[in-house]
Design an enzyme around this catalytic site. Sequence first.
Site, PDB file in Angstrom:
ATOM      1  N   TYR A 148       0.860  -1.186   0.000  1.00 36.06           N
ATOM      2  CA  TYR A 148       0.000   0.000   0.000  1.00 36.06           C
ATOM      3  C   TYR A 148       0.890   1.226   0.000  1.00 36.06           C
ATOM      4  CZ  TYR A 148      -3.509   3.429   1.601  1.00 36.06           C
ATOM      5  OH  TYR A 148      -4.341   4.514   1.711  1.00 36.06           O
ATOM      6  N   ASP A 241       9.314   2.637  -0.587  1.00 36.08           N
ATOM      7  CA  ASP A 241       8.295   3.316   0.210  1.00 36.08           C
ATOM      8  C   ASP A 241       8.581   2.984   1.676  1.00 36.08           C
ATOM      9  OD1 ASP A 241       4.632   3.490   0.249  1.00 36.08           O
ATOM     10  OD2 ASP A 241       6.168   4.166   1.669  1.00 36.08           O
ATOM     11  N   LYS A 269       5.006   9.069   8.680  1.00 36.78           N
ATOM     12  CA  LYS A 269       4.768   8.518  10.023  1.00 36.78           C
ATOM     13  C   LYS A 269       5.787   9.006  11.058  1.00 36.78           C
ATOM     14  CE  LYS A 269       2.335   4.579   8.022  1.00 36.78           C
ATOM     15  NZ  LYS A 269       0.934   4.637   8.458  1.00 36.78           N
TER      16      LYS A 269
END
Length: 430
Positions: A148, A241, A269
């Site tokens: 994702y 990623d 994050k």
Amino acid sequence: MTATWTTTRSQALMARARDLFPGGVNSPVRAFGGVGGEPFVVARGEGPYIWDVDGNRYIDYVLSWGPLVLGHAPPVVLDALDEVMRRGTSFGIPTGLEVALAEHIVERMPHVEMLRFVSSGTEAAMSAARVARAVTGRDAILKFEGCYHGHADAFLVKAGSGVATLGLPNSPGVPAALAALTYTAPFNDLDAVRTIARTTPLACIMVEPIIGNAGFIPPVAGFLEGLRAICDETGALLVFDEVMTGFRVAYGGATERFGVTPDLVALGKVIGGGLPVAAYGGRREIMSHVAPQGAVYQAGTLSGNPLAMAGGLATLTALTPALHAIVERRTGELVAGLRAIGARAGVPITADHAGSMWGLFFHPGPVRSYEEAKQGDTALFRRFFHAARERGVYLAPSAFEAGFMSAAHGDDVVTETLGILEEALTVARA
Ligand code: KE4
């Protein structure tokens, strides 16, 4: 914990939320679609704990889906925010804070020579793909099943996280012509990647170096090195990623852990410490293509927001190699404890970790791809999730998400957690 368990205030608030937001939430994975039941409404967090509006306490292993590597409301972050916010909350003008955070990131990830701050991991991954397309002059990209990279159109093809949790085939609203430019391959399958990359000119191969959005799935030996070689052979850019793995799987992220250097990296994050921060970056020769230095346009009103920069800088500064090692040790103890619980119960558990990121499948293992992850006992996971939640341990409400650990999760908290999870498994398998 179950004796005094009440949810009346959560239920009342969720009734209002369902009237206001699609599914009652502002991000799909929060809706408990993967585990059934109704989410609780959180009131506050402190250290490893969160409390819901009914006063129930949970040991939190979701930690806002990864950002809170220091735990909830860490004093160093609160003090930094308190000091910065009194000078203003946003300017849309360069500040010294963005320079300081960028220099900290570059120092820990030397392959990131230049970067751009954005406000979400979606923006970071989307922009990295756009730069790759511009630099290579190619349109097609390759991602992996179960990975994702946020909700940009190009990535909602066999995606992980909430897309996998909700069993959405891909996503309506993504034009077929655009989806056709996104190729997918099974994680850990270099032959599949070679077949595509040698026949279709790819702008980039984008990968979560360790998948955290189909559960926790590490690369097999040689996989990331193989992607690097395929990119070098075919002219595609390699994009890591690291929105989830960055500053979690090693002090310097996946490149430090695996020794493979991507051309571009997406971060998020942890670099915001709970404030909206993400970034994309890489070699100067690539990033110099981004406007206004280059012609690849990307922009953001709140990019580099001073509060968010302060939260990220305080977090990364506190996350020293020594502290990272402590959190990694405790995560290892949690995972070893989970394996032992499965062995004692005679329940197949595949559990693993990297740094302070971990995961478990009710699966005999190995789990090397999304297809294999889907063979896990998700019904057992659903019962296990609720039995744990009712006893005060909050796991990610999906069998297709990773778990996280923070510096606030002391040895005593890990021990308490394992006692609760052993009881939860006993209840769940009954
Ligand atoms: P955001 O746009 O949600 O900030 O980041 C997207 C993203 C990109 N790349 C990776 C590897 C990610 O894990 C994410 C976001 N992760 C999900 C949970 N696995 C965020 C939680 C949510 O969607 O609410």
